[in-house]
Design an enzyme around this catalytic site. Structure first.
Site, PDB file in Angstrom:
ATOM      1  N   ASP A 131       3.174  -0.705  -4.706  1.00  0.00           N
ATOM      2  CA  ASP A 131       3.371  -1.790  -5.656  1.00  0.00           C
ATOM      3  C   ASP A 131       4.207  -1.228  -6.815  1.00  0.00           C
ATOM      4  O   ASP A 131       4.512  -0.032  -6.872  1.00  0.00           O
ATOM      5  CB  ASP A 131       2.013  -2.347  -6.137  1.00  0.00           C
ATOM      6  CG  ASP A 131       2.165  -3.758  -6.695  1.00  0.00           C
ATOM      7  OD1 ASP A 131       1.179  -4.504  -6.715  1.00  0.00           O
ATOM      8  OD2 ASP A 131       3.304  -4.115  -7.098  1.00  0.00           O
TER       9      ASP A 131
HETATM   10  C1  GLC Z   1       3.787  -6.902  -9.015  1.00  0.00           C
HETATM   11  C2  GLC Z   1       2.660  -7.356  -8.115  1.00  0.00           C
HETATM   12  C3  GLC Z   1       3.046  -7.502  -6.691  1.00  0.00           C
HETATM   13  C4  GLC Z   1       4.496  -7.913  -6.614  1.00  0.00           C
HETATM   14  C5  GLC Z   1       5.316  -6.749  -7.098  1.00  0.00           C
HETATM   15  C6  GLC Z   1       6.820  -7.049  -7.080  1.00  0.00           C
HETATM   16  O1  GLC Z   1       3.308  -6.036  -9.990  1.00  0.00           O
HETATM   17  O2  GLC Z   1       1.434  -6.627  -8.159  1.00  0.00           O
HETATM   18  O3  GLC Z   1       2.150  -8.461  -6.109  1.00  0.00           O
HETATM   19  O4  GLC Z   1       4.835  -8.252  -5.282  1.00  0.00           O
HETATM   20  O5  GLC Z   1       4.926  -6.332  -8.397  1.00  0.00           O
HETATM   21  O6  GLC Z   1       7.119  -8.021  -8.042  1.00  0.00           O
END
Ligand code: GLC
Length: 742
Positions: free
Chosen positions: A278
Site C-alpha cells: 500500500d
Molecule cells: C491508499 C489506500 C489504498 C489505495 C492506495 C492507492 O492509501 O490505503 O486502498 O488503493 O493508497 O491510492
C-alpha cells in the site's frame, strides 16, 4: 446415443480448452523468462517500482526511458499515451507500464459504495458495477484497479467500512469474487477488462478502536476462519494482484509478513499474480518499529514476498547493495519481476499498450446509468415503515427537507474522485426531472451534514404546508473512507434536532439516510414513521430513492453489517461466539433496577446495563413493501457423513398485494467444536422474486464440506457433531432445524 455424443463432445471441448490454456501458459512463460533474461538489474528494480505523479511529465518520461518505473498510479489519464510511448518506444527493452487507479465503485458512472452493493445480496450488482467500471476505465488506459476491498469489518467507527463488503466472510467472499469477475471479464487483455487488486491483505478492518491504521490483534484461528477466506475465494475467481495492508497484526506489519505473502498466498493458495504494497506501507515499517531504516525495509519486504513497491522507492535505492552483501539474492528479484511481467503479459500490454484515442466512449452511457440506478435500488434497506406510510402517494404534497436532499458531491461517497458531481441525480434533481409531476416543497433546514444551525423555521413552515415530510440526513462523503474514523456515530451536527422539529408539526415523517457507515439512529426512530437507509448510492442515487419512495421499486436490500444501538456496543456482530455466560432473554432495564440492588440480582451474563444485549438491527435485516411468510422447513436428511450433503428447503409466501424480492438466508451453528464456534454462520442466500400471493419452495444444497473450519490443530476439516440450521429473513430469527454430521 445422443447422451454419448453430448458427453463426448463436452469431453473434447474441455480437453481442447485445457490444451489451449496449457499452450498459452507455455507461451507466456517463454515470453516473460526470455524478457527477464535480457534485463539488467536496474531494469528489474524499475519494474518493481510504482510511483505517482509527483513531478512534470517530462521528468517522469525521463525516468521511464531509463527503466526506473514499472507502474504509475492515479495519474491524469490524458498523459497515459505520452508516458507509455516513453516506456515502449524510448526505453531499452520497451516494457510497457501498468497504470493503476482507485476505481473502487465506478470510474465516471459511480455505483453505490461497496457496503451498499453488499446490501443488495445480489452478486450481479457488484459484478455489473465492476464491469461498468472496467469498461469506462480501460478505454482511458487504466488497466488495473485497487479493488475489491475485502476487509471484514465489524466496527462502524472505522471510516473504511464504507469500502468494505461488511461483517460476514461468506457474503464478502461471494460479492468479492463477483467484483473480480466484473473487473477482469473473460480475458485480462480484452479492451473492457482490468486487473483486480484484492486489498488490504490482511485484517485491516480489525483496527483496534476502529481507528484507521491502528494495530490489529487477530489470532490465527480468526484469521483463518474469518479474515482470510474472502481473499482465497477471490483468488480462486482469478484475481490478478493483491495489496498489503497498513496494519501490524500481532506486531507484524503485513508488508513484511512472509507467513501471509509466501506460506499462505504462494505455497497454499498457489497465487501467481503479483503483490503491491500500500502507499508507503513498506517504508512505514520504520515507524512501526519493525525495520531499522530503508535498506532494512527493502530487505524485509523482498524476503517476505513483496513484488512491487508503491511510492516509497526503497527497492530502487537499496536492493543492489543488499545483493552485494548477500542479504537478498537476484533470484528473489527475478521472482518478483516475473510475477509483474506475467500480469502485464496477461493484460495484453506488450501487444496493445496504448489508449485508442478515437474510441467511442462508454462513459455515462444509458446502459451504465441504468445499471447504476438498479444497483442503488437494490442497495437500499428499508428499516422501518410504520403504518405502511411508504410507498408515498403520488398525489401527496411532499416537504423535502434535510442536508442530503441535494448533496451531489457527497452522494457519490468516498473513493469517487473521478465521478462528476454535475452528473449526480440527487433526490431533489429527481423531483425536478423524472418525478416532476410530484407536488413538493424544498427547504433543507441544514445546508450540510455538520451544519450547526438551529434555524429550522422555514423547514417547519414547509412541512406544515405539506402532507408528509421526507427528511434526507446522513454524512458528507468526507466523514467516511480512509483515515476518517469517528468515535461518535450519531447523526452529526443538528440533524437529529431537525428531525425532532419536523416531527413537532405532527405530520408523518420519512427519514432517508445517505451515509458511508451504519449510524446509531435509535434516538431518531421515535420521531420518524419510516427509514430508508442508503450507503452513499452514487450517481443515480436520487432517482433510485424516488423509485423506492413512490413504489416504482420495492426495497429488497438487507444489512451487510450489524447496526448497533450505541457506539459503546461495538464490536457487536451476528456471528459471535456464545461465551460461557450468554445473555438470557430477560435483561433488566437500567431504570428499573431497584436502589441498593444486591450484587448478583441482575444475573451474571454478557450484556450492557444501559443498552442490553441486542443491536438495533441485526445482520441480514431489511423490510419490503411486500410481506413474506416462511414455513415448512424440511431437511432431506438429519444425519450426513463428513463427505455428504443435505437439501434444506422451506416455503416462502408473499402474503401481500405487492410483488417483491426477498433475500432468503441459510444459517448454521456448529454446536460443539475443537474451538468454540459462532452462534450462527451464513452459508447461503438466494434473492427470489415473488408476485403478490405467490409461494415458492426455496432449496439450499448444503455440503458437509461447507462446514469445514480451521480447528484447534489449525487443519481445515469438517468436525462431526450436532448442528442447528435456519432458513430465515435475517440473522436474528427463522425456521430452525437440526442435523448431525457423522
Ligand atoms: C491508499 C489506500 C489504498 C489505495 C492506495 C492507492 O492509501 O490505503 O486502498 O488503493 O493508497 O491510492
Amino acid at each position: 446415443m445422443k447422451n454419448f455424443l453430448t458427453s463426448t463432445t463436452l469431453f473434447l471441448i474441455i480437453s481442447f480448452s485445457c490444451i489451449a490454456q496449457q499452450k498459452e501458459n507455455r507461451q507466456e512463460d517463454i515470453f516473460i523468462k526470455n524478457l527477464l533474461s535480457r534485463m539488467t538489474l536496474d531494469e528489474k528494480l524499475g519494474q518493481m517500482n510504482q510511483t505517482h505523479f509527483n513531478t512534470t511529465v517530462d521528468s517522469m518520461c525521463m525516468k521511464v526511458r531509463k527503466g526506473q518505473i514499472g507502474s504509475l498510479l492515479n495519474i491524469d489519464p490524458k498523459q497515459i499515451n505520452r508516458i507509455q510511448r516513453a516506456a515502449v518506444k524510448e526505453s531499452r527493452l520497451g516494457i510497457p507500464l501498468i497504470i493503476g487507479r482507485d476505481v473502487i465503485h465506478g470510474y465516471k458512472t459511480i455505483f453505490p459504495i461497496p457496503l451498499g452493493q453488499a446490501a443488495s445480496f445480489n452478486p450481479r450488482v457488484p459484478e455489473n458495477g465492476a464491469r461498468v467500471a472496467a469498461t469506462e476505465s480501460r478505454e482511458q488506459g487504466i488497466v488495473w484497479t485497487f479493488a475489491p476491498m475485502l476487509d471484514i469489518s465489524r466496527d462502524a467507527r472505522w471510516g473504511r467500512i464504507a469500502e468494505s463488503l461488511g461483517e460476514d466472510p461468506y457474503l464478502a467472499s461471494i460479492m468479492g469474487a463477483a467484483m473480480v469477475r466484473g473487473f477482469q471479464g473473460n480475458k485480462l487483455s480484452d479492451n473492457n477488462s482490468m486487473a483486480a487488486c484484492l486489498k488490504h491483505f490482511v485484517g485491516y478492518g480489525a483496527a483496534e478502536g476502529g481507528r484507521d491504521y491502528n494495530s490489529t490483534n487477530i489470532p490465527i484461528h480468526l484469521m483463518r476462519n474469518v479474515y482470510l477466506p474472502p481473499f482465497q475465494k477471490a483468488i480462486e475467481a482469478g484475481a490478478a494482484t493483491l495489496m498489503t495492508s497498513f496494519n501490524d497484526n500481532d506486531g507484524i506489519p503485513s508488508s513484511g509478513n512472509d507467513f501471509l505473502l509466501r506460506t499462505v498466498l504462494r505455497d497454499e493458495w498457489k497465487f501467481d499474480g503479483f503483490v503491491v504494497s500500500d502507499w508507503e506501507s513498506m517504508s512505514e515499517m520504520i515507524e512501526h518499529g519493525y525495520a531499522k531504516d530503508k535498506k532494512d525495509v527493502a530487505r524485509i519486504s523482498l524476503k517476505a514476498g513483496m513484488d512491487m513497491e508503491m511510492t516509497s522507492e526503497t527497492y530502487l535505492k537499496n536492493i543492489k547493495e543488499l545483493i552485494k552483501e548477500g542479504s537478498v539474492s537476484v533470484k528473489d528479484v527475478d521472482n518478483a519481476v516475473l510475477n509483474i511481467l506475467r500480469i502485464k503479459y496477461r493484460l495484453g500490454l506488450f501487444e496493445n499498450p496504448y489508449v485508442d484515442e478515437k474510441v467511442v466512449s462508454t462513459i455515462y452511457s444509458p446502459e451504465h446509468l441504468r445499471k447504476a440506478r438498479q444497483a442503488a435500488v437494490e442497495s437500499a434497506v428499508l428499516l422501518k415503515n410504520a403504518n405502511n406510510i411508504l410507498p408515498l402517494k403520488s398525489t401527496a404534497k411532499i416537504a423535502i427537507i434535510g442536508p442530503m436532499a441535494n448533496a451531489a458531491h457527497d452522494q457519490l461517497g468516498t473513493w469517487s474522485f473521478d465521478g462528476d458531481k454535475n452528473k449526480t441525480i440527487t433526490p431533489l434533481k429527481a423531483l425536478q426531472t423524472e418525478y416532476s409531476t410530484v407536488n413538493y416543497v424544498y427547504e433543507p433546514g441544514l445546508t450540510y451534514s455538520r451544519d450547526k444551525s438551529l434555524n429550522f423555521y422555514k423547514a417547519i413552515k414547509a412541512v406544515e404546508s405539506a402532507d408528509v415530510a421526507v427528511v434526507f440526513v446522513g454524512e458528507e462523503s468526507i466523514l467516511s473512507g480512509e483515515a476518517h474514523s469517528l468515535s461518535n456515530i450519531n447523526l452529526i451536527g443538528q440533524q437529529s434536532e431537525l428531525i425532532k422539529a419536523i416531527k413537532s408539526t405532527g405530520k408523518p415523517v420519512v427519514m432517508v439516510v445517505i451515509a458511508g457507515r451504519p449510524l446509531t439512529i435509535e434516538r431518531d426512530l421515535p420521531y420518524v414513521d419510516a427509514v430508508l437507509y442508503n450507503f452513499h448510492p452514487g450517481t443515480m442515487g436520487g432517482l433510485a430513492i424516488m423509485d423506492l419512495l413512490f413504489g416504482k421499486e420495492n426495497p429488497s436490500g438487507k444489512l451487510p453489517v450489524t447496526f448497533v444501538r450505541e457506539v459503546g456496543q461495538i464490536p457487536m456482530y451476528y456471528n459471535h461466539n456464545n461465551t460461557g455466560r450468554p445473555a438470557q432473554d430477560w435483561i433488566p432495564a437500567m431504570d428499573n433496577i431497584p436502589q441498593e440492588a444486591p450484587q448478583t440480582s441482575l444475573g451474571n451474563t454478557s450484556f450492557y446495563l444501559d443498552s442490553g444485549k441486542n443491536p438495533l438491527f441485526p445482520f441480514g435485516y431489511g423490510l419490503s413493501y411486500s410481506k413474506f411468510e416462511y414455513s415448512d422447513l424440511q431437511l432431506s436428511a438429519t444425519e450426513i457423513p463428513q463427505n455428504g450433503s443435505l437439501i434444506a428447503k422451506a416455503v416462502i409466501k408473499n402474503t401481500s398485494k405487492v410483488d417483491g424480492s426477498e433475500v432468503v438466508q441459510l444459517y448454521i451453528r456448529d454446536l460443539v467444536g475443537s474451538i468454540a464456534r459462532p452462534v450462527k454462520e451464513l452459508k447461503g442466500f438466494q434473492k427470489i422474486f415473488l408476485k403478490a400471493g405467490e409461494s415458492k419452495t426455496v432449496e439450499f444444497n448444503l455440503n458437509a464440506i461447507d462446514l469445514a473450519f480451521y480447528g484447534r490443530d489449525l487443519i481445515k476439516k469438517v468436525e462431526p457433531g450436532d448442528f442447528e440450521i435456519w432458513i430465515s429473513k435475517n440473522s436474528d430469527e427463522g425456521l430452525k432445524g437440526r442435523f448431525v454430521v457423522r
